[in-house]
Design a protein around this motif. Sequence first.
Motif, PDB file in Angstrom:
ATOM      1  N   ARG A  17      36.348  33.402  38.348  1.00  0.00           N
ATOM      2  CA  ARG A  17      35.474  33.916  37.293  1.00  0.00           C
ATOM      3  C   ARG A  17      35.660  35.434  37.208  1.00  0.00           C
ATOM      4  N   SER A  18      36.687  35.841  36.508  1.00  0.00           N
ATOM      5  CA  SER A  18      37.030  37.252  36.452  1.00  0.00           C
ATOM      6  C   SER A  18      37.961  37.494  35.271  1.00  0.00           C
ATOM      7  N   CYS A  19      38.415  38.740  35.134  1.00  0.00           N
ATOM      8  CA  CYS A  19      39.366  39.079  34.083  1.00  0.00           C
ATOM      9  C   CYS A  19      40.189  40.280  34.528  1.00  0.00           C
ATOM     10  N   PHE A  20      41.392  40.407  33.983  1.00  0.00           N
ATOM     11  CA  PHE A  20      42.288  41.494  34.365  1.00  0.00           C
ATOM     12  C   PHE A  20      41.733  42.856  33.974  1.00  0.00           C
ATOM     13  N   GLU A  21      40.927  42.890  32.918  1.00  0.00           N
ATOM     14  CA  GLU A  21      40.374  44.173  32.481  1.00  0.00           C
ATOM     15  C   GLU A  21      39.391  44.752  33.490  1.00  0.00           C
ATOM     16  N   LEU A  22      38.805  43.906  34.323  1.00  0.00           N
ATOM     17  CA  LEU A  22      37.773  44.345  35.260  1.00  0.00           C
ATOM     18  C   LEU A  22      38.320  44.639  36.655  1.00  0.00           C
ATOM     19  N   GLU A  23      39.188  43.768  37.180  1.00  0.00           N
ATOM     20  CA  GLU A  23      39.648  43.943  38.556  1.00  0.00           C
ATOM     21  C   GLU A  23      41.093  43.456  38.726  1.00  0.00           C
ATOM     22  N   PHE A  73      30.706  46.472  44.631  1.00  0.00           N
ATOM     23  CA  PHE A  73      31.710  46.495  43.563  1.00  0.00           C
ATOM     24  C   PHE A  73      31.141  47.157  42.307  1.00  0.00           C
ATOM     25  N   LEU A  74      29.914  46.770  41.950  1.00  0.00           N
ATOM     26  CA  LEU A  74      29.282  47.332  40.756  1.00  0.00           C
ATOM     27  C   LEU A  74      29.030  48.822  40.908  1.00  0.00           C
ATOM     28  N   GLN A  75      28.624  49.234  42.097  1.00  0.00           N
ATOM     29  CA  GLN A  75      28.383  50.664  42.310  1.00  0.00           C
ATOM     30  C   GLN A  75      29.691  51.444  42.256  1.00  0.00           C
TER      31      GLN A  75
END
Length: 480
Positions: A225-231, A398-400
């Motif tokens: 549950r992720s995407c290349f734009e984020l990580e 991660f969010l921080q």
Amino acid sequence: MDSQALLSKQVDAQLHVVMFPWLAFGHMIPFLELAKLIAQSGNHVSFVSTPRNIDRLPKLPPNLAPFITFVKLPLPHVPNLLENAEATADLPNDKVQFLKVAYDLLQQPMTRFLDAADPDWVIHDFAPYWLGPIATKLGISCAFFSIFNASCVGFFTPGDQLEYRSEPDHFTVPPKWVPFQSKVAFRYFEIKKIISEGLSGDASGVSFKYRLTESIEGCDLLAVRSCFELEPEWLRLLEQLNRKPVIPVGQLAPELDDRGDYGKDETWQQIKEWLDKLARGSVVYVAFGSEAKPNQTEITEIALGLEQSELPFFWVLKMSLDPSDTEMVKLPEGFEERTKGRGVVCTSWAPQLKILSHDSIGGFLSHSGWSSVVEALSLERPLILLTFFADQGLNASFLQEKKMGYLIPRNEGDGSFTREAVAQSLRLVMVEEGGKIYRDKAKEMSSLFRDRDKQKQYMDNFVSYLKAYRRIKNKGVAAS
């Protein structure tokens, strides 16, 4: 029709996919969102869980109902598991281990179902570590779907290198296999709280790390549950570490008009009437998910922090987790009277996504559960983070690191925090100039998290891979 023509036709044939999540709503809901997206292109999904859990899932949109079949496997009775407890939300944390015992007893009925259904793929969670070998024996392709983001999974894999981390301190820094700069790690109090039950054995005799390691080892591909734009760096690392395809499926943000709260519009109308009276972006929404329950000391500090902040608030507060929970929490004396008109404490069900979508909401005090994170950021709501257990600490770090959320300062040793820290954190993120970076980042991320075209691209790629893998597999069978 010759075998080659038959194989060519099978490329575009619709898939039959079985989905088998762990018995927690924080897992079942993302699995259901993924099931709906798979079904949108005409594929058939068999969603497997226990009877009571299936009955509590959101209703399907009418256009998808013909493509998704719910399969109810009765949960075996085991000692120490409370009656009618079929999900983690039904249990105090120390009883979840007995739910794992019962879940592992679904091995035989799940095997019988897969044998009879003969699907193309089974997509499973971290908990059924035993499912990969079963699927292989039955000739069924197997995908591990991580509801955790890539940084979280990468923090715990590869399994063969986990043993060097034997003390809580080892989890407060990034693991040695991460080749890039990162601050993703637990704080000491977070890992200390979960290490005995989460990383070592429990009543099931199987640790979290063994379940995760075996689930990844036994699958043909890893869906995240992720995407290349984020990580992007974490997704690439996962593929390198596990030596198998890693496919992001997007963030699975729910549709605003598909929230599963059918039949409860009266509740929403009452909430909406109150929110309508307040200024745009002025209200802090407070909720900690279906399983996290702050203790009495934490409740007191949160409440008095809300009061000190002088911000309007809507707080969804669980007074108890389940029928067996006798430790009822209470609000500070006079709190509700002093904040009357400015704040609401809701002790029953509340439609979170509808509340977050209201223009008066300006921030979300959250436990860092990834589903809540996705909902908030898709709606441009900045995050104030207060973690309690499990993956929440990794999510929060991660969010921080990405300036997508602000962590309330806490004592690193015992996790305690003060009302002043709560009040100052809320005001920083909601109204002060120093918190503008978090408000701006929430707006920036919303365009990614709610981008339906981007989500469709990820799903088209995922489904295409499932079909292509089936074709290659069938070619191998035909050749032999």
